[in-house]
Design an enzyme around this catalytic site. Structure first.
Site, PDB file in Angstrom:
ATOM      1  N   PHE A   1     -75.113  61.530  -8.561  1.00 46.34           N
ATOM      2  CA  PHE A   1     -74.410  60.546  -8.076  1.00 46.34           C
ATOM      3  C   PHE A   1     -73.088  60.862  -7.299  1.00 46.34           C
ATOM      4  CE2 PHE A   1     -71.168  56.832  -8.141  1.00 46.34           C
ATOM      5  CZ  PHE A   1     -72.175  56.027  -7.767  1.00 46.34           C
TER       6      PHE A   1
ATOM      7  N   ARG B   1     -63.560  55.929  -2.427  1.00 48.15           N
ATOM      8  CA  ARG B   1     -64.256  55.601  -1.033  1.00 48.15           C
ATOM      9  C   ARG B   1     -63.375  56.567  -0.077  1.00 48.15           C
ATOM     10  NH1 ARG B   1     -67.965  51.656  -0.906  1.00 48.15           N
ATOM     11  NH2 ARG B   1     -67.591  49.949  -2.202  1.00 48.15           N
TER      12      ARG B   1
ATOM     13  N   ASP C   1     -81.174  55.482  -1.482  1.00 45.15           N
ATOM     14  CA  ASP C   1     -81.651  55.962  -2.804  1.00 45.15           C
ATOM     15  C   ASP C   1     -82.904  55.599  -3.013  1.00 45.15           C
ATOM     16  OD1 ASP C   1     -80.939  56.950  -5.453  1.00 45.15           O
ATOM     17  OD2 ASP C   1     -79.889  55.215  -5.910  1.00 45.15           O
TER      18      ASP C   1
ATOM     19  N   GLU D   1     -76.147  53.393   7.549  1.00 42.48           N
ATOM     20  CA  GLU D   1     -76.035  53.397   6.011  1.00 42.48           C
ATOM     21  C   GLU D   1     -75.467  54.680   5.326  1.00 42.48           C
ATOM     22  OE1 GLU D   1     -75.696  51.887   3.497  1.00 42.48           O
ATOM     23  OE2 GLU D   1     -77.628  51.348   2.473  1.00 42.48           O
ATOM     24  N   ASP D   2     -74.868  54.544   4.216  1.00 35.76           N
ATOM     25  CA  ASP D   2     -74.061  55.644   3.568  1.00 35.76           C
ATOM     26  C   ASP D   2     -75.245  56.434   3.030  1.00 35.76           C
ATOM     27  OD1 ASP D   2     -74.678  53.758   1.783  1.00 35.76           O
ATOM     28  OD2 ASP D   2     -72.644  54.023   1.000  1.00 35.76           O
TER      29      ASP D   2
HETATM   30  P1  IMP Z   1     -80.689  51.819  -2.933  1.00 34.33           P
HETATM   31  O1  IMP Z   1     -81.004  50.356  -2.638  1.00 34.33           O
HETATM   32  O2  IMP Z   1     -81.144  52.213  -4.055  1.00 34.33           O
HETATM   33  O3  IMP Z   1     -81.387  52.534  -1.876  1.00 34.33           O
HETATM   34  O4  IMP Z   1     -79.303  52.136  -2.746  1.00 34.33           O
HETATM   35  C1  IMP Z   1     -78.485  51.930  -1.777  1.00 34.33           C
HETATM   36  C2  IMP Z   1     -77.074  51.402  -2.258  1.00 34.33           C
HETATM   37  O5  IMP Z   1     -76.623  52.283  -3.381  1.00 34.33           O
HETATM   38  C3  IMP Z   1     -76.230  52.595  -1.093  1.00 34.33           C
HETATM   39  O6  IMP Z   1     -75.787  51.811   0.082  1.00 34.33           O
HETATM   40  C4  IMP Z   1     -75.024  52.885  -1.903  1.00 34.33           C
HETATM   41  O7  IMP Z   1     -73.999  51.453  -1.614  1.00 34.33           O
HETATM   42  C5  IMP Z   1     -75.432  52.759  -3.356  1.00 34.33           C
HETATM   43  N1  IMP Z   1     -75.536  54.120  -3.825  1.00 34.33           N
HETATM   44  C6  IMP Z   1     -76.653  54.781  -4.124  1.00 34.33           C
HETATM   45  N2  IMP Z   1     -76.409  55.894  -4.572  1.00 34.33           N
HETATM   46  C7  IMP Z   1     -75.214  56.205  -4.537  1.00 34.33           C
HETATM   47  C8  IMP Z   1     -74.416  57.092  -5.050  1.00 34.33           C
HETATM   48  O8  IMP Z   1     -74.999  58.400  -5.438  1.00 34.33           O
HETATM   49  N3  IMP Z   1     -73.072  57.076  -4.913  1.00 34.33           N
HETATM   50  C9  IMP Z   1     -72.739  55.960  -4.479  1.00 34.33           C
HETATM   51  N4  IMP Z   1     -73.386  54.847  -4.061  1.00 34.33           N
HETATM   52  C10 IMP Z   1     -74.805  55.006  -4.058  1.00 34.33           C
HETATM   53 MG    MG Z   2     -74.410  51.228   0.758  1.00 33.55          MG
END
Ligand code: IMP
Ligand code: MG
Length: 184
Positions: free
Chosen positions: A162, A175, A113, A109-110
């Protein structure tokens, strides 16, 4: 004749400030590869690196080339973000197309959050009856977590900002920035 406006700003005009530089990313990816290798030394089948599209594509391609293990690569695509906000709803855009039964899967995963995406994927991948499922994430915003998800390998824990670059996007853009930048 006036020049047409560019479709998007060039990379040299990307917003925000560098949070993690390219040399820092490269160093940490190498360390993660060694940590991961140490956990999978007794593999009975090639590891499956699961690329969570699209944000993880650059991280996975660098990590895979540093990872001295037999491995295969599979992709899955999910969507949850619109602009800078998580919608809280995770949508499966493209499922895996190979059997995962009795295989060792490492989700790549990148960024983690809120944890909603990973909670969704852990459940979804678990239904394929793999031998094991682990998670490596380049970035974690642990202060934002709403779901209690287990993350096996973390590159950097970052503040609640962000971020864009090295795979991470803002509405599909940036990206291809080589480093990670934080927006204000
Ligand atoms: P989560 O489901 O809230 O954990 O979010 C995960 C996904 O949201 C990641 O795989 C990213 O694609 C996107 N995401 C969360 N934070 C960021 C950020 O700061 N920049 C860009 N994408 C984000
Ligand atoms: Mg992602």
């Amino acid at each position: 004749m006036p020049k047409a406006a560019p479709l998007s700003p060039p990379l040299s005009e990307a917003p925000g400030a560098v949070l993690i530089s390219r040399p820092e990313i490269d160093k940490r990816v190498g360390e993660l590869a060694r940590e991961i290798r140490a956990r999978y030394l007794d593999l009975d089948s090639p590891l499956i690196l699961l690329c969570i599209l699209k944000g993880s594509m650059f991280f996975l391609s660098d990590l895979a080339r540093q990872l001295d293990l037999p491995l295969e690569i599979e992709c899955i695509a999910v969507r949850s973000y619109e602009g800078k906000e998580s919608t809280g709803m995770v949508e499966l855009v493209k499922d895996v197309s190979m059997p995962l039964r009795n295989r060792h899967v490492l989700m790549v995963e990148d960024i983690v959050d809120t944890g909603e995406t990973i909670r969704f994927l852990q459940e979804h991948i678990g239904q394929h009856n793999p031998s094991s499922v682990r998670l490596v994430t380049l970035l974690s915003k642990s202060s934002r977590r709403v779901r209690d998800v287990s993350v096996d390998f973390v590159g950097f824990d970052i503040p609640n900002r962000f971020v864009i670059g090295y795979g991470l996007d803002l509405d599909g853009l940036y990206r291809n920035l080589p480093e990670i930048r934080a927006l204000d």
